[in-house]
Design a protein around this motif. Structure first.
Motif, PDB file in Angstrom:
ATOM      1  N   ARG A  41       0.826  -1.221   0.000  1.00 34.75           N
ATOM      2  CA  ARG A  41       0.000   0.000   0.000  1.00 34.75           C
ATOM      3  C   ARG A  41       0.856   1.267   0.000  1.00 34.75           C
ATOM      4  N   ARG A  42       2.170   1.098  -0.094  1.00 35.39           N
ATOM      5  CA  ARG A  42       3.061   2.268   0.008  1.00 35.39           C
ATOM      6  C   ARG A  42       2.765   3.323  -1.046  1.00 35.39           C
ATOM      7  N   ASP A  43       2.484   2.904  -2.270  1.00 33.73           N
ATOM      8  CA  ASP A  43       2.230   3.883  -3.332  1.00 33.73           C
ATOM      9  C   ASP A  43       0.986   4.713  -3.028  1.00 33.73           C
ATOM     10  N   LEU A  44      -0.074   4.063  -2.584  1.00 33.27           N
ATOM     11  CA  LEU A  44      -1.289   4.800  -2.248  1.00 33.27           C
ATOM     12  C   LEU A  44      -1.047   5.724  -1.053  1.00 33.27           C
ATOM     13  N   LEU A  45      -0.344   5.239  -0.049  1.00 34.10           N
ATOM     14  CA  LEU A  45      -0.073   6.073   1.121  1.00 34.10           C
ATOM     15  C   LEU A  45       0.812   7.265   0.750  1.00 34.10           C
ATOM     16  N   LYS A  46       1.739   7.066  -0.171  1.00 39.56           N
ATOM     17  CA  LYS A  46       2.567   8.182  -0.655  1.00 39.56           C
ATOM     18  C   LYS A  46       1.696   9.184  -1.414  1.00 39.56           C
ATOM     19  N   GLU A  47       0.762   8.682  -2.199  1.00 39.94           N
ATOM     20  CA  GLU A  47      -0.150   9.572  -2.921  1.00 39.94           C
ATOM     21  C   GLU A  47      -1.009  10.371  -1.942  1.00 39.94           C
TER      22      GLU A  47
END
Length: 183
Positions: A53-59
């Motif tokens: 989920r890192r990409d979504l959390l970064k977004e």
């Protein structure tokens, strides 16, 4: 370039337009709390359980910088550089992520006490800071208009963080403790 300017030494700070306001101004409190939320989201993102989920959390962190910039703008002045906006697609992204996680979770039948695992607790802390940011932005909106999508985004983000905490607990096989009020 030095990081310190000494311009805030008397308790004043500048909005993006350059107008000076008290550091105790509700606008500063609102975007400062969004900044605090962003730090908590970073901690949630850094949890091993959230690798996928890192990409979504970064977004989400990027969107929170957008929210902060919007709130740091002087509503009485035009900004020289355009500030990105929150849009409906940002809210839809959170809703879709919640729907996907929720489909894999047991039905919620009671209020859940925060905790069960350190990583889950970080998500709950982020959720509560998000709720505080939302309340401050609503109070700011009572003084003068704030983009309604900012309020909606913060509301949806706190929901997302709740579902994320449940999903993390499920994946970590951590106990979800239902609140059982005294009778």
């Amino acid at each position: 370039m030095k990081i310190y300017t000494k311009t805030g030494d008397t308790g004043q700070t500048s909005l993006i337009s350059g107008r000076r306001v008290s550091k105790a101004d509700i606008r500063i409190d609102a975007y400062g709390t969004v900044d605090e939320l962003n730090a908590w989201i970073g901690l949630v993102r850094d949890q091993a359980i959230n690798a996928g989920r890192r990409d979504l959390l970064k977004e989400i962190q990027d969107r929170l910088f957008t929210v902060g910039a919007t709130l740091a703008s002087d509503p009485e002045k035009t900004v020289r550089k355009p500030i990105p906006d929150i849009d409906e697609a940002d809210i839809t992204l959170l809703e879709q992520a919640m729907d996907n996680m929720d489909a894999e979770l047991p039905e919620l039948r009671a209020f859940v006490l925060p905790g069960g695992h350190e990583s889950v607790s970080y998500a709950h802390l982020a959720r509560t800071v998000c709720r505080r940011a939302e309340r401050l932005v609503i109070a700011l909106n009572d003084e003068g208009p704030v983009d309604p999508l900012v309020i909606q985004y913060l509301n949806r983000l706190s929901d997302y963080l709740f579902v994320l905490s449940r999903k993390m607990a499920h994946e970590l096989q951590a106990e979800e403790v239902a609140w059982k009020p005294r009778v």
